[in-house]
Design a protein around this motif. Structure first.
Motif, PDB file in Angstrom:
ATOM      1  N   GLN A  36       0.873  -1.202  -0.054  1.00 54.17           N
ATOM      2  CA  GLN A  36      -0.099   0.069   0.021  1.00 54.17           C
ATOM      3  C   GLN A  36       1.022   1.114   0.093  1.00 54.17           C
ATOM      4  O   GLN A  36       1.682   1.496   0.780  1.00 54.17           O
ATOM      5  CB  GLN A  36      -0.941  -0.047   1.178  1.00 54.17           C
ATOM      6  CG  GLN A  36      -1.976  -1.079   1.191  1.00 54.17           C
ATOM      7  CD  GLN A  36      -2.847  -1.100   2.363  1.00 54.17           C
ATOM      8  OE1 GLN A  36      -3.227   0.042   2.833  1.00 54.17           O
ATOM      9  NE2 GLN A  36      -3.121  -2.168   2.862  1.00 54.17           N
ATOM     10  N   MET A  37       0.818   1.989  -1.137  1.00 54.74           N
ATOM     11  CA  MET A  37       1.798   3.217  -1.150  1.00 54.74           C
ATOM     12  C   MET A  37       0.800   4.381  -1.535  1.00 54.74           C
ATOM     13  O   MET A  37      -0.151   4.262  -2.262  1.00 54.74           O
ATOM     14  CB  MET A  37       2.670   2.971  -2.138  1.00 54.74           C
ATOM     15  CG  MET A  37       3.639   2.094  -1.925  1.00 54.74           C
ATOM     16  SD  MET A  37       5.318   1.756  -3.013  1.00 54.74           S
ATOM     17  CE  MET A  37       4.310   0.889  -4.376  1.00 54.74           C
ATOM     18  N   GLU A  38       1.286   5.452  -0.872  1.00 60.81           N
ATOM     19  CA  GLU A  38       0.784   6.881  -1.244  1.00 60.81           C
ATOM     20  C   GLU A  38       2.347   7.898  -1.720  1.00 60.81           C
ATOM     21  O   GLU A  38       3.164   7.891  -1.000  1.00 60.81           O
ATOM     22  CB  GLU A  38      -0.059   7.298  -0.146  1.00 60.81           C
ATOM     23  CG  GLU A  38      -1.270   6.586   0.248  1.00 60.81           C
ATOM     24  CD  GLU A  38      -2.195   7.427   1.186  1.00 60.81           C
ATOM     25  OE1 GLU A  38      -1.800   8.643   1.266  1.00 60.81           O
ATOM     26  OE2 GLU A  38      -2.913   6.772   1.692  1.00 60.81           O
ATOM     27  N   VAL A  39       2.085   8.410  -2.712  1.00 64.49           N
ATOM     28  CA  VAL A  39       2.932   9.167  -3.296  1.00 64.49           C
ATOM     29  C   VAL A  39       2.881  10.535  -3.789  1.00 64.49           C
ATOM     30  O   VAL A  39       1.613  10.767  -4.601  1.00 64.49           O
ATOM     31  CB  VAL A  39       3.975   8.433  -4.280  1.00 64.49           C
ATOM     32  CG1 VAL A  39       3.214   8.026  -5.622  1.00 64.49           C
ATOM     33  CG2 VAL A  39       5.152   9.237  -4.651  1.00 64.49           C
ATOM     34  N   THR A  49       7.603  12.482  -2.487  1.00 61.76           N
ATOM     35  CA  THR A  49       7.867  11.784  -1.036  1.00 61.76           C
ATOM     36  C   THR A  49       6.634  10.708  -1.121  1.00 61.76           C
ATOM     37  O   THR A  49       5.591  10.897  -2.000  1.00 61.76           O
ATOM     38  CB  THR A  49       7.467  12.876  -0.092  1.00 61.76           C
ATOM     39  OG1 THR A  49       6.112  13.480  -0.262  1.00 61.76           O
ATOM     40  CG2 THR A  49       8.632  13.719  -0.175  1.00 61.76           C
ATOM     41  N   GLY A  50       6.772   9.787  -0.372  1.00 69.22           N
ATOM     42  CA  GLY A  50       5.926   8.745  -0.473  1.00 69.22           C
ATOM     43  C   GLY A  50       5.846   7.849   0.933  1.00 69.22           C
ATOM     44  O   GLY A  50       6.626   7.922   1.825  1.00 69.22           O
ATOM     45  N   THR A  51       4.750   7.117   1.278  1.00 69.24           N
ATOM     46  CA  THR A  51       4.670   6.243   2.308  1.00 69.24           C
ATOM     47  C   THR A  51       4.374   5.005   1.933  1.00 69.24           C
ATOM     48  O   THR A  51       3.810   4.765   0.828  1.00 69.24           O
ATOM     49  CB  THR A  51       3.585   6.721   3.355  1.00 69.24           C
ATOM     50  OG1 THR A  51       2.368   6.629   2.771  1.00 69.24           O
ATOM     51  CG2 THR A  51       3.930   7.899   3.992  1.00 69.24           C
ATOM     52  N   PHE A 152       9.597   7.421   2.485  1.00 70.37           N
ATOM     53  CA  PHE A 152      10.705   7.583   1.616  1.00 70.37           C
ATOM     54  C   PHE A 152      10.647   8.866   0.609  1.00 70.37           C
ATOM     55  O   PHE A 152       9.465   9.368   0.660  1.00 70.37           O
ATOM     56  CB  PHE A 152      10.709   6.428   0.970  1.00 70.37           C
ATOM     57  CG  PHE A 152       9.661   6.016  -0.200  1.00 70.37           C
ATOM     58  CD1 PHE A 152       9.727   6.495  -1.470  1.00 70.37           C
ATOM     59  CD2 PHE A 152       8.422   5.071   0.243  1.00 70.37           C
ATOM     60  CE1 PHE A 152       8.505   6.210  -2.507  1.00 70.37           C
ATOM     61  CE2 PHE A 152       7.128   5.011  -0.615  1.00 70.37           C
ATOM     62  CZ  PHE A 152       7.427   5.541  -1.935  1.00 70.37           C
ATOM     63  N   GLU A 153      11.665   9.333   0.191  1.00 71.08           N
ATOM     64  CA  GLU A 153      11.543  10.299  -0.778  1.00 71.08           C
ATOM     65  C   GLU A 153      12.572  10.022  -2.151  1.00 71.08           C
ATOM     66  O   GLU A 153      13.581   9.183  -1.845  1.00 71.08           O
ATOM     67  CB  GLU A 153      12.177  11.614  -0.097  1.00 71.08           C
ATOM     68  CG  GLU A 153      13.592  11.599   0.430  1.00 71.08           C
ATOM     69  CD  GLU A 153      14.059  12.775   0.926  1.00 71.08           C
ATOM     70  OE1 GLU A 153      13.191  13.536   1.507  1.00 71.08           O
ATOM     71  OE2 GLU A 153      15.495  12.935   1.243  1.00 71.08           O
ATOM     72  N   GLY A 154      12.462  10.684  -2.899  1.00 75.08           N
ATOM     73  CA  GLY A 154      13.213  10.272  -4.245  1.00 75.08           C
ATOM     74  C   GLY A 154      13.083  11.643  -5.144  1.00 75.08           C
ATOM     75  O   GLY A 154      12.430  12.427  -4.958  1.00 75.08           O
ATOM     76  N   GLN A 155      14.257  11.394  -6.140  1.00 73.31           N
ATOM     77  CA  GLN A 155      14.082  12.553  -7.317  1.00 73.31           C
ATOM     78  C   GLN A 155      14.393  11.707  -8.495  1.00 73.31           C
ATOM     79  O   GLN A 155      15.123  10.873  -8.641  1.00 73.31           O
ATOM     80  CB  GLN A 155      15.353  13.185  -6.957  1.00 73.31           C
ATOM     81  CG  GLN A 155      15.691  14.335  -8.169  1.00 73.31           C
ATOM     82  CD  GLN A 155      16.660  15.153  -7.675  1.00 73.31           C
ATOM     83  OE1 GLN A 155      16.725  16.265  -6.898  1.00 73.31           O
ATOM     84  NE2 GLN A 155      17.899  15.167  -8.626  1.00 73.31           N
ATOM     85  N   ILE A 211      -1.494   7.889  -6.249  1.00 76.53           N
ATOM     86  CA  ILE A 211      -0.359   9.017  -6.859  1.00 76.53           C
ATOM     87  C   ILE A 211      -1.131  10.469  -7.009  1.00 76.53           C
ATOM     88  O   ILE A 211      -1.966  10.506  -7.527  1.00 76.53           O
ATOM     89  CB  ILE A 211       0.114   8.507  -8.252  1.00 76.53           C
ATOM     90  CG1 ILE A 211       0.673   7.169  -8.212  1.00 76.53           C
ATOM     91  CG2 ILE A 211       1.066   9.423  -8.903  1.00 76.53           C
ATOM     92  CD1 ILE A 211       0.841   6.409  -9.375  1.00 76.53           C
ATOM     93  N   THR A 212      -0.135  11.272  -6.284  1.00 70.69           N
ATOM     94  CA  THR A 212      -0.943  12.656  -6.352  1.00 70.69           C
ATOM     95  C   THR A 212       0.111  13.520  -7.283  1.00 70.69           C
ATOM     96  O   THR A 212       1.307  13.566  -7.075  1.00 70.69           O
ATOM     97  CB  THR A 212      -0.930  13.446  -4.873  1.00 70.69           C
ATOM     98  OG1 THR A 212      -1.690  12.569  -4.125  1.00 70.69           O
ATOM     99  CG2 THR A 212      -1.424  14.881  -5.139  1.00 70.69           C
ATOM    100  N   ILE A 213      -0.495  14.285  -8.092  1.00 70.82           N
ATOM    101  CA  ILE A 213       0.391  14.864  -9.076  1.00 70.82           C
ATOM    102  C   ILE A 213      -0.543  16.203  -9.692  1.00 70.82           C
ATOM    103  O   ILE A 213      -1.797  16.060  -9.700  1.00 70.82           O
ATOM    104  CB  ILE A 213       0.796  14.055 -10.281  1.00 70.82           C
ATOM    105  CG1 ILE A 213       1.933  14.566 -11.195  1.00 70.82           C
ATOM    106  CG2 ILE A 213      -0.348  13.381 -11.129  1.00 70.82           C
ATOM    107  CD1 ILE A 213       2.452  13.604 -12.095  1.00 70.82           C
ATOM    108  N   ASP A 214       0.301  17.002 -10.377  1.00 69.03           N
ATOM    109  CA  ASP A 214      -0.588  18.035 -11.095  1.00 69.03           C
ATOM    110  C   ASP A 214      -1.670  17.499 -11.842  1.00 69.03           C
ATOM    111  O   ASP A 214      -1.423  16.604 -12.600  1.00 69.03           O
ATOM    112  CB  ASP A 214       0.519  18.760 -11.722  1.00 69.03           C
ATOM    113  CG  ASP A 214      -0.040  19.989 -12.441  1.00 69.03           C
ATOM    114  OD1 ASP A 214      -0.783  19.993 -13.466  1.00 69.03           O
ATOM    115  OD2 ASP A 214       0.352  21.113 -12.022  1.00 69.03           O
ATOM    116  N   LYS A 215      -2.746  18.408 -11.707  1.00 73.17           N
ATOM    117  CA  LYS A 215      -4.097  18.018 -12.398  1.00 73.17           C
ATOM    118  C   LYS A 215      -3.911  18.013 -14.121  1.00 73.17           C
ATOM    119  O   LYS A 215      -4.853  17.343 -14.634  1.00 73.17           O
ATOM    120  CB  LYS A 215      -5.213  18.937 -11.770  1.00 73.17           C
ATOM    121  CG  LYS A 215      -5.022  20.305 -12.376  1.00 73.17           C
ATOM    122  CD  LYS A 215      -6.071  21.011 -11.817  1.00 73.17           C
ATOM    123  CE  LYS A 215      -5.755  22.410 -12.254  1.00 73.17           C
ATOM    124  NZ  LYS A 215      -7.030  23.466 -11.670  1.00 73.17           N
TER     125      LYS A 215
END
Length: 614
Positions: A36-39, A49-51, A152-155, A211-215
């Motif tokens: 289960q992931m949310e980013v 960023t994510g969990t 966690f975090e990523g680039q 996944i949350t991202i620009d609409k």
């Protein structure tokens, strides 16, 4: 790493429930995961960023005191193992070369775990480049579960290899290998291989990803979108009016049952087209419209369903309800329920790369042999399936669809660079040796197997292999045992020679002598790999006869195949004998030609000595 449809999708979960745990016929086991992931993605900084909540089931008989995660994006940093390997290998991949070494801090990739708990208690972990090593105070016992929670975090790196942002074709995000992924543990132990750019091996499980991202961005990839009528972007049901988002972002919610990876691509310019197959499978295409894409991507919508239909009939039923073809990446790369492919291609190239990556859904996605140890069981069998599928749906009239695979393998065998197919994919000395072995020789392995046991038997065996070993990570012996059961022929010698050695096949027709009303023909084994022989004798009156010489060690023989002349002579050949002479009850002056393997399925490295004419 290129109508009338199937029966309904009814048996999916019946086939999926056999995919985890211990399967008694082998005594092996396989682990299970539930992600289960949310980013949340910042499209201005290319950082996210994510969990993650990971429920891990230890189906092994072993007590686990450590676990390992893959952190693939850390490979895209100067000085990484991928960087060094890409610059120092004898024949660098042109897509990579020295590009990683030149990345700036804003262009590199990274993936860092900020916190990690097991069953509610913090655990010690250490980042070793692309591998996270986690030491457990309380081990995971056999046949038990553990819950890991992390932040966690990523680039996202500049697009270089498979993953990344801002590709040459202008795709913003190709999000593969983007999350901390638990390494696989099987009967051979942990497979925590550093990422240097080659293959993958994952654990099947269920993914629940938000996944949350620009609409303005459209997302396509793995899984079934759970909130299509809130998201829109071409996913909404017919006639639904999608509400305007209240903020600047949208949260996309995907679920993917029984997969071993999760990929997504995202771009504000994507055009999203859907094709609904009669059996309920939805085929999605995502591409950036333009003069180099629109016409051929429109035509591609015809070919993807046809390919799914053909492959399901010939290689096993595709078990999911959707497949996504997503423009992105750096060529073509397979993922669960989806693929990333570059999109500015001719129609033939576009269809070809789509077909190849789709075929991976069978050998990478559902069978999923350990690609690091057996890359030829994925890339090779995928190439074999690609050749046949393209011949069926696109390249009608091609006489031998596998000819290119044979040329690739024989060229490698003569080059002096060949290494056994049993070599770990990361440890081939050259990219050429890896590519030609995994793709070309792997495809030849399967087509040549049809020469050994018969085409129809091989084809039945392929379906039996899929239905027996789907969701179970088969190895080379599992495949061979299926083919032995289907054919009644012993095949261990074939695997041992063609997989574990670089010994080559070379047979020749030796002296042909008149003996009154008879003719003596001598056949010679010049190469070090023994094979059964199909020999066709053509007479000047137009008649043909077949001589068949199976190996003694086969302990059986194939049935006469359709299209072959009647057999008039069958005799086993002991592999230790370098020559074998037979006597035909026909005069030499009656004979027009004698030919070894007129079907050209035996990978003889010197075919010019396989035929004599009189």
């Amino acid at each position: 790493m290129l109508t009338k449809y199937m029966k309904p999708f009814a048996g999916l979960f019946l086939c999926l429930i056999t995919g985890t745990g211990v399967f008694a016929q082998t005594g092996r086991f396989q682990q299970a995961v539930d992600y289960q992931m949310e980013v949340s993605m910042d499209v201005k900084t290319n950082r996210y960023t994510g969990t993650q909540v990971l429920t891990y089931t230890n189906n092994s008989p072993d007590t686990l005191n450590r676990v390992f995660y893959h952190l693939y994006y850390n490979a895209f940093q100067p000085g990484s193992m991928m960087d060094v390997r890409s610059r120092t290998i004898a024949d660098p991949d042109r897509r990579v070369g020295d590009r990683i070494s030149l990345l700036t801090p804003e262009e590199i990739g990274y993936l860092h775990v900020k916190s990690l708990t097991k069953d509610g208690k913090a655990v010690k972990f250490n980042e070793e480049e692309t591998i996270l090593v986690v030491d457990l105070d309380q081990p995971i016992l056999p046949n038990s579960k553990a819950t890991f929670k992390m932040a966690f975090e990523g680039q996202v790196p500049v697009q270089i290899r498979r993953s990344g942002r801002d590709s040459e074709e202008g795709v913003r995000y190709s999000m593969s290998q983007w999350y901390p992924k638990m390494a696989n543990y099987d009967e051979q132990g942990w497979h925590a291989n550093p990422y240097i750019g080659r293959e993958f091996y994952g654990i099947w499980g269920d993914f629940d990803v938000k996944i949350t991202i620009d609409k303005t961005y459209t997302i396509g990839g793995t899984g079934y979108l759970q909130n299509p009528n809130e998201i829109g972007h071409g996913y909404e049901d017919a006639g639904v009016k999608v509400p305007q988002p209240k903020g600047n972002t949208l949260t996309w919610h995907f679920k993917a049952p029984m997969v071993h990876d999760f990929m997504w691509g995202a771009d504000p310019k994507y055009q999203h087209d859907k094709v609904q197959m009669d059996n309920g499978i939805t085929v999605h295409h995502f591409f950036i419209p333009g003069e180099n894409t629109s016409e051929n991507w429109e035509k591609l919508k015809e070919y993807t369903p046809k390919a799914i239909e053909y492959m399901s009939k010939n290689f096993g039923q595709y078990p999911y309800k959707q497949f996504s073809v997503v423009q992105g990446g750096d060529g073509g790369m397979e993922y669960a329920m989806s693929t990333l492919i570059t999109g500015e291609r001719s129609l033939g190239s576009l269809v070809g790369v789509m077909v190849h990556e789709l075929a991976h859904s069978w050998y990478h996605g559902v069978l999923a042999s350990n690609e690091s140890l057996y890359p030829w069981m994925d890339e090779g069998f995928t190439s074999y399936a690609t050749n046949l599928t393209m011949g069926e749906i696109f390249r009608e009239g091609v006489e031998n669809v596998h000819a290119g695979s044979y040329r690739g393998y024989i060229s490698l065998a003569k080059s002096g660079l060949e290494e056994p197919m049993s070599t770990h994919s990361d440890h081939y000395h050259t990219n050429r040796a890896y590519g030609s072995a995994a793709y070309s020789k792997g495809a030849v392995f399967m087509e040549q197997l049809g020469y050994v046991i018969g085409k129809e038997v091989r084809d039945r065996g392929l379906l039996r292999y899929f239905n027996t070993w789907k969701f179970k990570h088969p190895n080379a012996n599992d495949l061979i045992r299926i083919m032995e059961k289907e054919s009644g022929i012993e095949l261990d010698w074939y695997k041992e020679y063609f997989v574990y050695t670089t010994k080559t096949i070379d047979y020749a027709i030796g002296p042909v002598e008149a003996r009154g009303d008879q003719t003596a023909v001598t056949f010679q084994r010049i190469g070090l790999m023994p094979m059964p022989l199909d020999i066709v004798v053509t007479y000047k009156d137009g008649a043909q006869e077949q001589i068949y010489m199976p190996l003694v060690i086969m302990r059986g023989e194939k049935a006469n195949e359709e299209g072959m002349p009647k057999r008039v002579y069958t005799e086993d050949w002991p592999w230790v004998n370098l020559e074998k002479t037979i006597v035909l009850d026909r005069k030499l002056e009656d004979i027009q030609s004698i030919e070894i393997d007129p079907s050209k399925r035996m990978a003889d490295v010197m075919p010019e000595n396989n035929k004599v004419e009189f």
